[in-house]
Design a protein around this motif. Structure first.
Motif, PDB file in Angstrom:
ATOM      1  N   ILE A 135       0.855  -1.183   0.000  1.00  0.00           N
ATOM      2  CA  ILE A 135       0.000   0.000   0.000  1.00  0.00           C
ATOM      3  C   ILE A 135       0.892   1.233   0.000  1.00  0.00           C
ATOM      4  CG2 ILE A 135      -1.646   1.381   1.334  1.00  0.00           C
ATOM      5  CD1 ILE A 135      -2.945  -1.198   2.236  1.00  0.00           C
ATOM      6  N   HIS A 136       0.683   2.067  -1.003  1.00  0.00           N
ATOM      7  CA  HIS A 136       1.400   3.341  -1.113  1.00  0.00           C
ATOM      8  C   HIS A 136       0.364   4.360  -1.589  1.00  0.00           C
ATOM      9  CE1 HIS A 136       5.481   5.336  -2.178  1.00  0.00           C
ATOM     10  NE2 HIS A 136       4.623   6.193  -1.662  1.00  0.00           N
ATOM     11  N   THR A 137      -0.183   5.107  -0.668  1.00  0.00           N
ATOM     12  CA  THR A 137      -1.306   5.991  -0.948  1.00  0.00           C
ATOM     13  C   THR A 137      -1.055   6.925  -2.120  1.00  0.00           C
ATOM     14  OG1 THR A 137      -2.056   5.895   1.336  1.00  0.00           O
ATOM     15  CG2 THR A 137      -2.822   7.769   0.041  1.00  0.00           C
ATOM     16  N   ARG A 138       0.036   7.679  -2.077  1.00  0.00           N
ATOM     17  CA  ARG A 138       0.345   8.664  -3.131  1.00  0.00           C
ATOM     18  C   ARG A 138       1.819   8.575  -3.512  1.00  0.00           C
ATOM     19  NH1 ARG A 138      -0.371  14.222  -1.349  1.00  0.00           N
ATOM     20  NH2 ARG A 138      -0.053  14.727  -3.514  1.00  0.00           N
ATOM     21  N   PRO A 139       2.195   7.575  -4.279  1.00  0.00           N
ATOM     22  CA  PRO A 139       3.611   7.489  -4.644  1.00  0.00           C
ATOM     23  C   PRO A 139       4.035   8.661  -5.525  1.00  0.00           C
ATOM     24  CG  PRO A 139       2.320   5.858  -5.841  1.00  0.00           C
ATOM     25  CD  PRO A 139       1.397   6.505  -4.858  1.00  0.00           C
ATOM     26  N   LYS A 140       5.194   9.200  -5.219  1.00  0.00           N
ATOM     27  CA  LYS A 140       5.752  10.294  -6.020  1.00  0.00           C
ATOM     28  C   LYS A 140       6.393   9.708  -7.273  1.00  0.00           C
ATOM     29  CE  LYS A 140       6.449  13.550  -2.377  1.00  0.00           C
ATOM     30  NZ  LYS A 140       6.104  13.693  -1.249  1.00  0.00           N
ATOM     31  N   ALA A 141       6.799  10.576  -8.175  1.00  0.00           N
ATOM     32  CA  ALA A 141       7.355  10.146  -9.464  1.00  0.00           C
ATOM     33  C   ALA A 141       8.540   9.201  -9.295  1.00  0.00           C
ATOM     34  CB  ALA A 141       7.745  11.367 -10.290  1.00  0.00           C
ATOM     35  N   LYS A 142       9.417   9.492  -8.343  1.00  0.00           N
ATOM     36  CA  LYS A 142      10.595   8.637  -8.131  1.00  0.00           C
ATOM     37  C   LYS A 142      10.175   7.219  -7.733  1.00  0.00           C
ATOM     38  CE  LYS A 142      14.890   8.403  -5.476  1.00  0.00           C
ATOM     39  NZ  LYS A 142      15.737   9.073  -4.474  1.00  0.00           N
ATOM     40  N   ALA A 143       9.209   7.111  -6.829  1.00  0.00           N
ATOM     41  CA  ALA A 143       8.727   5.793  -6.406  1.00  0.00           C
ATOM     42  C   ALA A 143       8.032   5.084  -7.565  1.00  0.00           C
ATOM     43  CB  ALA A 143       7.791   5.924  -5.213  1.00  0.00           C
ATOM     44  N   LEU A 144       7.225   5.818  -8.332  1.00  0.00           N
ATOM     45  CA  LEU A 144       6.551   5.203  -9.471  1.00  0.00           C
ATOM     46  C   LEU A 144       7.551   4.677 -10.495  1.00  0.00           C
ATOM     47  CD1 LEU A 144       3.555   7.653  -9.993  1.00  0.00           C
ATOM     48  CD2 LEU A 144       3.427   5.253  -9.276  1.00  0.00           C
ATOM     49  N   ALA A 145       8.628   5.428 -10.704  1.00  0.00           N
ATOM     50  CA  ALA A 145       9.674   4.974 -11.629  1.00  0.00           C
ATOM     51  C   ALA A 145      10.330   3.696 -11.116  1.00  0.00           C
ATOM     52  CB  ALA A 145      10.712   6.076 -11.828  1.00  0.00           C
ATOM     53  N   GLN A 146      10.575   3.639  -9.817  1.00  0.00           N
ATOM     54  CA  GLN A 146      11.163   2.430  -9.231  1.00  0.00           C
ATOM     55  C   GLN A 146      10.202   1.248  -9.366  1.00  0.00           C
ATOM     56  OE1 GLN A 146      12.339   2.774  -5.136  1.00  0.00           O
ATOM     57  NE2 GLN A 146      13.169   0.717  -5.064  1.00  0.00           N
ATOM     58  N   TYR A 147       8.924   1.480  -9.103  1.00  0.00           N
ATOM     59  CA  TYR A 147       7.941   0.407  -9.231  1.00  0.00           C
ATOM     60  C   TYR A 147       7.871  -0.076 -10.688  1.00  0.00           C
ATOM     61  CZ  TYR A 147       6.394   1.912  -4.592  1.00  0.00           C
ATOM     62  OH  TYR A 147       6.331   2.249  -3.263  1.00  0.00           O
ATOM     63  N   LYS A 148       7.979   0.860 -11.626  1.00  0.00           N
ATOM     64  CA  LYS A 148       7.960   0.490 -13.043  1.00  0.00           C
ATOM     65  C   LYS A 148       9.161  -0.400 -13.376  1.00  0.00           C
ATOM     66  CE  LYS A 148       7.585   2.387 -17.679  1.00  0.00           C
ATOM     67  NZ  LYS A 148       7.455   3.586 -18.488  1.00  0.00           N
ATOM     68  N   ARG A 149      10.332  -0.055 -12.841  1.00  0.00           N
ATOM     69  CA  ARG A 149      11.527  -0.882 -13.065  1.00  0.00           C
ATOM     70  C   ARG A 149      11.348  -2.284 -12.494  1.00  0.00           C
ATOM     71  NH1 ARG A 149      13.958   3.986 -11.828  1.00  0.00           N
ATOM     72  NH2 ARG A 149      14.415   3.387  -9.684  1.00  0.00           N
ATOM     73  N   LEU A 150      10.542  -2.402 -11.467  1.00  0.00           N
ATOM     74  CA  LEU A 150      10.284  -3.694 -10.838  1.00  0.00           C
ATOM     75  C   LEU A 150       9.099  -4.419 -11.482  1.00  0.00           C
ATOM     76  CD1 LEU A 150      10.732  -2.587  -7.105  1.00  0.00           C
ATOM     77  CD2 LEU A 150      12.311  -4.011  -8.456  1.00  0.00           C
TER      78      LEU A 150
END
Length: 145
Positions: free
Chosen positions: A78-93
């Motif tokens: 659960i990540h309520t409001r991921p910022k761009a950096k976190a979203l980029a990391q999630y995309k890499r994963l």
């Protein structure tokens, strides 16, 4: 597989996970971690700054380790409001991003009924955040309110 579940407070993110995760999956939920770190009788949604800080550190450690095992078990984060950096990391994963959103009116009523009034600010920010448009949105929560 890594599933990142986003949505405003009281949207039903935990309930969405409960309806999808298996007992052997890993669930990383700051509310659950905070509750696990507090004493008997602590409120389910504890916003005490010290407890939340400790829980956040535990959450980061859990994420770091859990993503190493996503090929063996599903990981729900659960990540309520991921910022761009976190979203980029999630995309890499290769994460699947799921936004749980039963609608602003439902969320605000749920916050009034069971959450701190401060959570209305968080919910408003979530609805104002344009990044969420890129996420898959689940328009109904599995909860019946």
């Amino acid at each position: 597989m890594l599933y990142v579940i986003t949505g405003p407070p009281a949207a039903g993110k935990s309930s969405w996970i409960e309806s999808h995760a298996k007992p052997t999956d890993i669930v990383i939920d700051l509310d659950r971690i905070t509750l696990a770190l507090t004493g008997p009788g602590a409120p389910q949604w504890n916003q005490d700054a010290t407890v939340v800080r400790v829980a956040q550190r535990a959450r980061y450690a859990a994420i770091d380790e859990a993503v190493k095992h996503r090929d063996k078990v599903d990981v729900y984060l659960i990540h309520t409001r991921p910022k761009a950096k976190a979203l980029a990391q999630y995309k890499r994963l290769d994460a699947r991003i799921v936004a749980v959103d039963p609608g602003r009116d439902v969320v605000m009523k749920r916050i009034d009924a069971m959450r701190s009034p401060e959570m209305k600010r968080v919910a408003t920010a979530w609805y104002n955040d344009r990044r969420r448009r890129a996420e898959q949105t689940v328009t109904q929560s599995p909860l019946r309110w």
